[in-house]
Design an enzyme around this catalytic site. Structure first.
Site, PDB file in Angstrom:
ATOM      1  N   ALA A 138      45.861  42.028  36.529  1.00  0.00           N
ATOM      2  CA  ALA A 138      45.635  41.955  35.150  1.00  0.00           C
ATOM      3  C   ALA A 138      44.572  42.615  34.475  1.00  0.00           C
ATOM      4  CB  ALA A 138      45.216  40.287  34.910  1.00  0.00           C
ATOM      5  N   GLY A 159      44.742  33.258  26.006  1.00  0.00           N
ATOM      6  CA  GLY A 159      45.860  34.405  26.024  1.00  0.00           C
ATOM      7  C   GLY A 159      46.912  34.371  25.249  1.00  0.00           C
ATOM      8  N   THR A 216      57.526  39.628  35.215  1.00  0.00           N
ATOM      9  CA  THR A 216      56.212  38.600  35.351  1.00  0.00           C
ATOM     10  C   THR A 216      55.971  38.348  36.845  1.00  0.00           C
ATOM     11  OG1 THR A 216      54.842  36.786  34.605  1.00  0.00           O
ATOM     12  CG2 THR A 216      57.250  36.246  34.886  1.00  0.00           C
ATOM     13  N   LYS A 261      55.561  42.476  38.939  1.00  0.00           N
ATOM     14  CA  LYS A 261      55.254  43.810  38.123  1.00  0.00           C
ATOM     15  C   LYS A 261      55.316  44.909  39.159  1.00  0.00           C
ATOM     16  CE  LYS A 261      53.188  41.165  34.649  1.00  0.00           C
ATOM     17  NZ  LYS A 261      51.904  41.265  33.656  1.00  0.00           N
ATOM     18  N   LYS A 270      36.342  45.606  45.074  1.00  0.00           N
ATOM     19  CA  LYS A 270      37.562  45.875  44.282  1.00  0.00           C
ATOM     20  C   LYS A 270      37.383  46.158  42.802  1.00  0.00           C
ATOM     21  CE  LYS A 270      40.988  42.970  44.649  1.00  0.00           C
ATOM     22  NZ  LYS A 270      41.713  41.467  44.671  1.00  0.00           N
ATOM     23  N   SER A 293      58.710  32.968  27.179  1.00  0.00           N
ATOM     24  CA  SER A 293      59.426  34.296  26.718  1.00  0.00           C
ATOM     25  C   SER A 293      60.567  33.853  26.075  1.00  0.00           C
ATOM     26  CB  SER A 293      59.479  35.237  27.755  1.00  0.00           C
ATOM     27  OG  SER A 293      58.098  35.593  28.177  1.00  0.00           O
ATOM     28  N   GLY A 320      41.952  42.464  39.497  1.00  0.00           N
ATOM     29  CA  GLY A 320      43.209  42.495  40.259  1.00  0.00           C
ATOM     30  C   GLY A 320      44.130  43.214  39.244  1.00  0.00           C
ATOM     31  N   TYR A 375      46.133  30.696  29.076  1.00  0.00           N
ATOM     32  CA  TYR A 375      46.276  29.978  28.120  1.00  0.00           C
ATOM     33  C   TYR A 375      46.813  28.500  28.677  1.00  0.00           C
ATOM     34  CZ  TYR A 375      51.304  30.764  28.030  1.00  0.00           C
ATOM     35  OH  TYR A 375      52.548  30.830  28.387  1.00  0.00           O
ATOM     36  N   ARG A 416      34.712  38.568  42.283  1.00  0.00           N
ATOM     37  CA  ARG A 416      34.145  37.915  43.266  1.00  0.00           C
ATOM     38  C   ARG A 416      34.260  38.829  44.570  1.00  0.00           C
ATOM     39  NH1 ARG A 416      38.407  32.964  44.672  1.00  0.00           N
ATOM     40  NH2 ARG A 416      39.905  34.889  45.234  1.00  0.00           N
TER      41      ARG A 416
HETATM   42  P1  ATR Z   1      46.534  39.115  38.566  1.00  0.00           P
HETATM   43  O1  ATR Z   1      47.709  39.943  38.621  1.00  0.00           O
HETATM   44  O2  ATR Z   1      46.521  37.886  37.895  1.00  0.00           O
HETATM   45  O3  ATR Z   1      45.049  40.074  38.257  1.00  0.00           O
HETATM   46  P2  ATR Z   1      45.551  39.190  41.231  1.00  0.00           P
HETATM   47  O4  ATR Z   1      45.689  40.537  41.476  1.00  0.00           O
HETATM   48  O5  ATR Z   1      45.797  38.206  42.509  1.00  0.00           O
HETATM   49  O6  ATR Z   1      46.225  38.571  40.021  1.00  0.00           O
HETATM   50  O7  ATR Z   1      44.076  39.116  40.948  1.00  0.00           O
HETATM   51  C1  ATR Z   1      43.261  37.868  40.806  1.00  0.00           C
HETATM   52  C2  ATR Z   1      41.841  37.923  40.199  1.00  0.00           C
HETATM   53  O8  ATR Z   1      41.301  36.927  40.082  1.00  0.00           O
HETATM   54  C3  ATR Z   1      40.992  38.562  41.618  1.00  0.00           C
HETATM   55  O9  ATR Z   1      40.048  39.444  40.748  1.00  0.00           O
HETATM   56  C4  ATR Z   1      40.475  37.523  42.254  1.00  0.00           C
HETATM   57  O10 ATR Z   1      39.076  37.770  42.808  1.00  0.00           O
HETATM   58  P3  ATR Z   1      39.263  38.588  44.292  1.00  0.00           P
HETATM   59  O11 ATR Z   1      39.546  39.962  44.028  1.00  0.00           O
HETATM   60  O12 ATR Z   1      37.987  38.221  44.739  1.00  0.00           O
HETATM   61  O13 ATR Z   1      40.356  37.678  44.854  1.00  0.00           O
HETATM   62  C5  ATR Z   1      40.039  36.618  40.961  1.00  0.00           C
HETATM   63  N1  ATR Z   1      40.145  35.187  41.233  1.00  0.00           N
HETATM   64  C6  ATR Z   1      40.980  34.191  41.803  1.00  0.00           C
HETATM   65  N2  ATR Z   1      40.262  32.954  41.867  1.00  0.00           N
HETATM   66  C7  ATR Z   1      39.164  33.201  41.629  1.00  0.00           C
HETATM   67  C8  ATR Z   1      37.848  32.311  41.583  1.00  0.00           C
HETATM   68  N3  ATR Z   1      37.977  30.994  41.584  1.00  0.00           N
HETATM   69  N4  ATR Z   1      37.006  32.571  40.914  1.00  0.00           N
HETATM   70  C9  ATR Z   1      36.630  34.209  40.869  1.00  0.00           C
HETATM   71  N5  ATR Z   1      37.553  34.972  40.814  1.00  0.00           N
HETATM   72  C10 ATR Z   1      38.806  34.566  41.173  1.00  0.00           C
END
Ligand code: ATR
Length: 276
Positions: free
Chosen positions: A130, A236, A61, A65, A155, A16, A128, A214, A151
């Site tokens: 993002a 990204g 970031t 957030k 959620k 940034s 999550g 990215y 996963r």
């Molecule tokens: P962000 O703000 O980047 O979205 P987050 O809120 O912690 O971070 O969410 C991470 C996302 O990546 C979640 O959807 C997570 O899945 P879970 O809800 O089951 O935890 C997903 N994620 C992280 N590692 C993963 C992996 N190895 N395979 C599949 N999904 C993954």
């Protein structure tokens, strides 16, 4: 000199400061933009100190957030929809929280990569923060359907329920995904762990992939799609530049041009690969 910055932890590798220095130069605005690493347990206290030092605005970031969302006195519609703030503006002793992530993605998909989203079937992987940040702008582009898969299935179900007033959005368990999607967006953090669970849906040459992450080389998700026949995937980096441009506009009232900055940044990333 006007002081701006990005707040995160860790923050050392943030692009940034480079992006905003280029925007400021191109727009003829004199400002200082720094990376600030704030203590994870003292976001509010350290931000108050920066404001005392004259900080006029900030990008926010990981992992702050949601702290910024709670900290802001006023929130824009984009921040409320995302449930998170990636841009803060300080004016009249008030902190206005905004979110440019989702519209930054839209600018990258539509303006840079010339994708048409109307009437297309979109799969979003991850549920999550993002994902939450991009669903509103994606739904406003009128896709025929957005499917969320995660996963942790519950959620995805919850997010689909939260957004179902805004368009046709559903959740599906990863192992039950079927049919063809025009666009698959990876909003999981799986690239960080370098592991990607195979997708059972159809993938063909015209399936387009987009990873919000990215790096110096294609992400594991982009490699997976390519190995399964998809000819086009994007990372990204463009979203990063576009969300920054929208933040810049929120602070300064001028939307900077982004293409040269994007190309320069791509070269910087490629030079890191050459160094390895
Ligand atoms: P962000 O703000 O980047 O979205 P987050 O809120 O912690 O971070 O969410 C991470 C996302 O990546 C979640 O959807 C997570 O899945 P879970 O809800 O089951 O935890 C997903 N994620 C992280 N590692 C993963 C992996 N190895 N395979 C599949 N999904 C993954």
């Amino acid at each position: 000199m006007q002081l701006y910055g990005v707040l995160g932890n860790p923050i050392a590798h943030s692009k940034s400061p480079m992006i905003h220095a280029m925007f400021a130069r191109n727009c003829g605005i004199d400002l200082e933009y720094k990376a600030f690493c704030l203590a994870k347990d003292n976001f509010e206290g350290e931000l108050a100190e920066l404001i005392h030092q004259g900080l006029l605005g900030a990008n926010v970031t990981v992992p702050f957030k949601e702290n910024a969302f709670r900290f802001a006195h006023e929130l824009t519609a984009e921040a409320i929809e995302a449930g998170a703030v990636n841009t803060l503006r300080f004016s009249d002793d008030k902190f206005i929280g905004h979110n440019t992530d989702g519209n930054g993605l839209l600018c990258d998909l539509v303006d840079r990569h010339h994708l048409v989203l109307a009437n297309k079937r979109i799969l979003v992987l991850g549920a999550g923060g993002a994902t939450k940040g991009i669903l509103g702008p994606l739904l406003r582009a009128n896709p025929s359907e957005i499917m969320i898969s995660n996963r942790t299935h519950e959620k995805a179900v919850r997010l689909a329920e939260d957004f179902n007033q805004k368009g046709n959005i559903n959740a599906c368990e990863w192992q039950n995904l079927s049919g063809r999607f025009d666009l698959i967006i990876n909003a999981t953090s799986s690239s960080l762990s370098n592991e990607f669970t195979p997708l059972p849906c159809e993938i063909d040459a015209s399936t387009i992939g987009y990873d919000l992450m990215y790096g110096t080389k294609p992400t594991i998700f982009m490699e997976y799609l390519a190995e399964n026949g998809a000819e086009k995937s994007f990372d990204g980096l463009g979203m990063l530049v576009e969300q920054a441009a929208l933040s810049f506009e929120f602070w300064h009232g001028i939307k900077p041009k982004t293409e040269m900055v994007y190309q320069d940044l791509r070269q910087v990333l490629l030079s890191y690969t050459a160094d390895c």
